[in-house]
Design a protein around this motif. Sequence first.
Motif: not given
Lengths: 110, 116
Positions: B81-94, B106-114
């Motif tokens: 996530v380049t030049s992150a902004h507050p609106e990019d805060s989310s839960f990202y799952i692969c 098969f899903f990963g456990p997720g990454t919570r980005l703040t």
Amino acid sequence: KNEVEQSPQNLTAQEGEFITINCSYSVGISALHWLQQHPGGGIVSLFMLSSGKKKHGRLIATINIQEKHSSLHITASHPRDSAVYICAVRSGGTASKLTFGTGTRLQVTL
Amino acid sequence: GAVVSQHPSWVICKSGTSVKIECRSLDFQATTMFWYRQFPKQSLMLMATSNEGSKATYEQGVEKDKFLINHASLTLSTLTVTSAHPEDSSFYICSADQRVRGNEQFFGPGTRLTVL
């Protein structure tokens, strides 16, 4: 109208109850997935099925291709079953892109 | 079942910085990996499909210059996530495609980005 509809959206049950979550879809599919997401966020794949019925422990998943409908059943529900259950379909061919339902939030109480 | 890991599991960063999230298939080779974003109490939204050795395919409305995806090997895909902004805060799952088992994902456990 969403391509994948789940019902109910929210479900509260008492421990031990038999639970059914339904999924209807409007597109042709090659497979349907049932997923479980706990409050921590991680997703677990419960079933992938393209016909008939599958069983794993207390969980049973069925699919009716002609009626474009699938059900997830939980027997002898337990509080640890509390989670969001998501139905997702894969449309046609070998492509793996999934279309997700909005999920069913299940709360099992003592 | 097959295992997919994500790292980090959570990250807090300042606005304007870039954040890299890794997705690994631990015990199988995944020619295709998927990146999803999930807002609170909403369903997963597919961002892009990542194929090993080729450019990612982005969904409509997802900025490819903002969300850089690299799938350098059969077991690793990264989302930056380049030049992150507050609106990019989310839960990202692969998720990773296990073709040997009929395209089961098969899903990963997720990454919570703040992003602050």
